[in-house]
Design a protein around this motif. Structure first.
Motif, PDB file in Angstrom:
ATOM      1  N   CYS A  94       0.961  -1.354   0.412  1.00 33.65           N
ATOM      2  CA  CYS A  94       0.027   0.025   0.114  1.00 33.65           C
ATOM      3  C   CYS A  94       1.138   1.306   0.281  1.00 33.65           C
ATOM      4  O   CYS A  94       1.725   1.151   0.371  1.00 33.65           O
ATOM      5  CB  CYS A  94      -1.022   0.162   0.971  1.00 33.65           C
ATOM      6  SG  CYS A  94       0.233  -0.371   3.042  1.00 33.65           S
ATOM      7  N   SER A  95       0.361   2.322  -0.474  1.00 30.45           N
ATOM      8  CA  SER A  95       0.837   3.487  -0.850  1.00 30.45           C
ATOM      9  C   SER A  95       0.315   4.908  -0.326  1.00 30.45           C
ATOM     10  O   SER A  95       0.126   5.456  -0.156  1.00 30.45           O
ATOM     11  CB  SER A  95       1.205   4.018  -2.347  1.00 30.45           C
ATOM     12  OG  SER A  95      -0.207   3.920  -2.423  1.00 30.45           O
ATOM     13  N   LEU A  96       0.473   4.293   1.172  1.00 26.30           N
ATOM     14  CA  LEU A  96       0.264   5.818   2.103  1.00 26.30           C
ATOM     15  C   LEU A  96       0.856   6.971   2.010  1.00 26.30           C
ATOM     16  O   LEU A  96       1.907   7.068   2.497  1.00 26.30           O
ATOM     17  CB  LEU A  96      -0.338   5.296   4.087  1.00 26.30           C
ATOM     18  CG  LEU A  96      -0.771   3.901   4.424  1.00 26.30           C
ATOM     19  CD1 LEU A  96      -0.617   3.303   6.089  1.00 26.30           C
ATOM     20  CD2 LEU A  96      -2.356   4.748   4.462  1.00 26.30           C
ATOM     21  N   THR A  97       0.192   8.196   2.309  1.00 22.96           N
ATOM     22  CA  THR A  97       0.595   8.898   1.970  1.00 22.96           C
ATOM     23  C   THR A  97       0.243   9.798   3.589  1.00 22.96           C
ATOM     24  O   THR A  97       0.771  10.905   3.834  1.00 22.96           O
ATOM     25  CB  THR A  97       0.259  10.049   1.170  1.00 22.96           C
ATOM     26  OG1 THR A  97      -1.418  10.246   0.909  1.00 22.96           O
ATOM     27  CG2 THR A  97       1.081   9.471  -0.181  1.00 22.96           C
ATOM     28  N   ARG A  98      -0.868   9.236   4.419  1.00 16.84           N
ATOM     29  CA  ARG A  98      -1.326  10.377   5.397  1.00 16.84           C
ATOM     30  C   ARG A  98      -1.893   9.188   5.915  1.00 16.84           C
ATOM     31  O   ARG A  98      -2.966   8.316   5.985  1.00 16.84           O
ATOM     32  CB  ARG A  98      -2.779  11.351   4.668  1.00 16.84           C
ATOM     33  CG  ARG A  98      -3.840  11.372   5.768  1.00 16.84           C
ATOM     34  CD  ARG A  98      -4.623  12.638   5.404  1.00 16.84           C
ATOM     35  NE  ARG A  98      -5.258  12.817   7.169  1.00 16.84           N
ATOM     36  CZ  ARG A  98      -6.201  12.143   7.768  1.00 16.84           C
ATOM     37  NH1 ARG A  98      -6.383  11.208   7.626  1.00 16.84           N
ATOM     38  NH2 ARG A  98      -6.776  13.124   8.682  1.00 16.84           N
ATOM     39  N   VAL A  99      -1.836   9.617   7.713  1.00 15.70           N
ATOM     40  CA  VAL A  99      -2.260   8.397   8.702  1.00 15.70           C
ATOM     41  C   VAL A  99      -2.325   9.112  10.251  1.00 15.70           C
ATOM     42  O   VAL A  99      -1.010   9.984  10.353  1.00 15.70           O
ATOM     43  CB  VAL A  99      -0.225   7.757   9.556  1.00 15.70           C
ATOM     44  CG1 VAL A  99      -0.698   6.452  10.738  1.00 15.70           C
ATOM     45  CG2 VAL A  99      -0.122   6.260   8.154  1.00 15.70           C
ATOM     46  N   GLU A 100      -3.818   8.465  10.555  1.00 14.95           N
ATOM     47  CA  GLU A 100      -3.665   9.172  11.510  1.00 14.95           C
ATOM     48  C   GLU A 100      -4.153   7.832  12.615  1.00 14.95           C
ATOM     49  O   GLU A 100      -4.280   6.902  12.522  1.00 14.95           O
ATOM     50  CB  GLU A 100      -5.156  10.113  11.591  1.00 14.95           C
ATOM     51  CG  GLU A 100      -5.834  10.639  13.147  1.00 14.95           C
ATOM     52  CD  GLU A 100      -7.522  11.319  12.884  1.00 14.95           C
ATOM     53  OE1 GLU A 100      -8.127  11.629  13.410  1.00 14.95           O
ATOM     54  OE2 GLU A 100      -7.747  10.480  11.192  1.00 14.95           O
ATOM     55  N   VAL A 101      -3.136   8.678  14.049  1.00 17.60           N
ATOM     56  CA  VAL A 101      -3.263   7.142  14.703  1.00 17.60           C
ATOM     57  C   VAL A 101      -3.859   7.773  15.888  1.00 17.60           C
ATOM     58  O   VAL A 101      -3.307   8.497  16.815  1.00 17.60           O
ATOM     59  CB  VAL A 101      -2.748   6.586  15.347  1.00 17.60           C
ATOM     60  CG1 VAL A 101      -2.590   5.709  16.193  1.00 17.60           C
ATOM     61  CG2 VAL A 101      -1.783   5.762  13.628  1.00 17.60           C
ATOM     62  N   GLY A 102      -5.493   7.477  17.125  1.00 15.84           N
ATOM     63  CA  GLY A 102      -5.390   8.034  17.885  1.00 15.84           C
ATOM     64  C   GLY A 102      -5.654   6.653  18.994  1.00 15.84           C
ATOM     65  O   GLY A 102      -6.140   5.507  18.792  1.00 15.84           O
ATOM     66  N   PHE A 103      -5.142   6.774  19.995  1.00 17.18           N
ATOM     67  CA  PHE A 103      -4.796   5.168  21.226  1.00 17.18           C
ATOM     68  C   PHE A 103      -5.300   6.135  22.804  1.00 17.18           C
ATOM     69  O   PHE A 103      -4.728   6.357  23.558  1.00 17.18           O
ATOM     70  CB  PHE A 103      -3.102   4.974  20.970  1.00 17.18           C
ATOM     71  CG  PHE A 103      -2.571   4.267  22.372  1.00 17.18           C
ATOM     72  CD1 PHE A 103      -3.023   2.421  21.726  1.00 17.18           C
ATOM     73  CD2 PHE A 103      -2.093   4.459  23.466  1.00 17.18           C
ATOM     74  CE1 PHE A 103      -2.515   1.550  22.734  1.00 17.18           C
ATOM     75  CE2 PHE A 103      -2.017   3.100  24.172  1.00 17.18           C
ATOM     76  CZ  PHE A 103      -2.086   1.664  23.462  1.00 17.18           C
TER      77      PHE A 103
END
Length: 463
Positions: free
Chosen positions: A276-285
């Protein structure tokens, strides 16, 4: 010019101003204009004149909300009713929706929205009838919102040839999505599900196979399966997973945007193929369990996103980085924009890492202030000084934006640290918190003017 002539011209102008130009428009155009209103509001226009009596039946969008209907009915004794309005006022929401659909004359509609929030109970047969009517009219956007009860969905939803966007939102109860053996949604591009439960892993696979053009998938509080599920979504570009349960491995070579949020009570592991070619990642923990296996999974997700252009992290996701030593932190060579909730004293070290080791980074946004005193602890905050604890950096950051800015002592020290190191900074935008008084704003403005700046072109904006 005589007085009679002047009066005549004034009278003509007044007559022209009082003309009902909207009523002179073609029926189809009026129907298109009424499509931007809730259907119950569009129906009220039938009171205007006999010309308008049935123009609401030409709308290309149907929006039914039982709250709006019952609010209108409760004030019905104060309004003058005629025709269809008089007949339906006390017939109930079920007969209202069925009546509008029976009278509706447009063969193809763009959107059908149904919101059931009232305590009145609707039979599944009513819901099936209304959805079937929308599918038969070639609806492109179907939006179902249920608050009052658990609902069942007709199979016709999953065999529509025209649906482009499908949203199913169940607020109170989780909806069991019974997937038929044949799913055929050849034009579906956006799917949003809230509190929807797949019964088994095979249902998920069948669903994904039937949506060959799906580009955006949003899952909120959904139950996917207790089994490990492998699915293929070749056209998928945007994936949002909030507070879901399950274990999914997804093959999405065109995936560019991923938003992932979980707590310890709502756990979903999401394994992405490396292609996959991710350009935007948002991570909530949102969890205090930083040392469980799932925390390690989220940490791997953050450190593995080395080629993204935009990264968005909550405070707990950022805290996971405190597990790593300096040699384990990757280099984000393509990162352009970094968004953080807020920082504690022990996570600022990793902010400066991004500033120093992300050569393309141009924008950094603090969504909830520069420093959270509660997260640091009173004693730690008293002893902590940015100039002593944080290393100098040289970066290409051009914009720093701080929300919920309070102008406290520690915030000003951090701003001083940033301004002294950001050599090409152009804008420092400070969005003040709602609690800041006028006197405090003036005092902070004076202190900001005194801060030394390495960049000659930097402007500070307090708003």
């Amino acid at each position: 010019m005589s007085r009679s002539t002047k009066r005549g011209r004034v009278s003509e102008i007044r007559d022209e101003d009082s003309l009902d130009r909207i009523s002179s428009l073609p029926d189809e155009l009026i129907g298109h204009i009424l499509s931007f209103l809730p259907t119950v509001s569009a129906l009220q226009t039938s009171l205007l004149s006999t010309r308008w009596r049935y123009l609401f039946t030409l709308t290309t969008s149907l929006s039914f909300d039982d709250r709006e209907y019952y609010e209108l009915s409760s004030h019905g004794n104060k309004t003058r009713n005629m025709g269809f309005v008089r007949k339906t006022r006390n017939m109930g929401f079920v007969r209202f929706v069925s009546g509008v659909l029976a009278l509706h004359r447009v063969t193809s509609i763009q959107k059908f929205s149904l919101k059931l929030t009232h305590t009145h109970k609707y039979a599944s047969s009513h819901l099936h009838l209304w959805i079937n009517a929308a599918i038969l009219k070639g609806v492109r956007h179907l939006d179902l919102y249920s608050f009052c009860q658990q609902i069942s969905l007709p199979n016709c939803i999953l065999c529509s040839q025209t649906l482009v966007r499908l949203e199913i939102n169940s607020v109170m109860h989780q909806v069991d999505l019974k997937v038929p053996r044949l799913v055929c949604l050849p034009n579906l591009k956006v799917l949003k599900l809230c509190k929807v439960k797949y019964l088994d892993a095979e249902s998920i696979r069948r669903f994904c196979v039937g949506c060959s053009l799906l580009k955006e998938l949003v899952l909120i509080k959904c139950g996917l399966s207790t089994d490990h599920v492998r699915v293929s979504a070749l056209a998928l570009e945007k994936l949002t997973v909030y507070l879901c349960r399950g274990h999914v491995e997804i093959d999405a070579p065109n995936l560019a945007s991923l938003s992932y949020l979980y707590t310890c009570s709502d756990v979903m592991t999401l394994l992405l193929k490396k292609s996959c070619s991710l350009t935007r990642v948002e991570v909530g923990f949102h969890s205090s369990e930083f040392y469980d296996p799932l925390g390690q999974y989220v940490l791997d997700l953050i450190t593995g996103a080395q080629h993204v252009k935009e990264l968005i992290l909550t405070i707990n996701a950022l805290k996971l980085l405190t597990r790593l030593d300096d040699t384990q932190i990757p280099r984000y060579s393509k990162l352009e924009s970094l968004h953080l909730d807020y920082c504690s004293c022990d996570t600022w070290k990793y902010v400066t890492f991004w500033l120093a080791n992300s050569p393309q980074l141009e924008t950094i946004v603090f969504n909830e202030g520069l420093l959270n005193a509660a997260a640091c602890g009173t004693e730690q905050e008293h002893e902590w000084r940015p100039s002593m604890k944080l290393a100098p950096f040289s970066s290409n950051v051009k914009t720093i934006e701080v929300h919920q800015f309070e102008g406290g002592k520690m915030e000003l020290l951090l701003l001083n640290y940033l301004l002294q190191n950001a050599g090409v900074l152009k804008k420092l935008i400070l969005c003040k918190s709602g609690s800041m008084t006028m006197e405090e704003e003036l005092q902070v403005s004076r202190e900001l003017l005194m801060l030394p700046k390495t960049s000659k072109h930097c402007t500070i904006e307090l708003k």
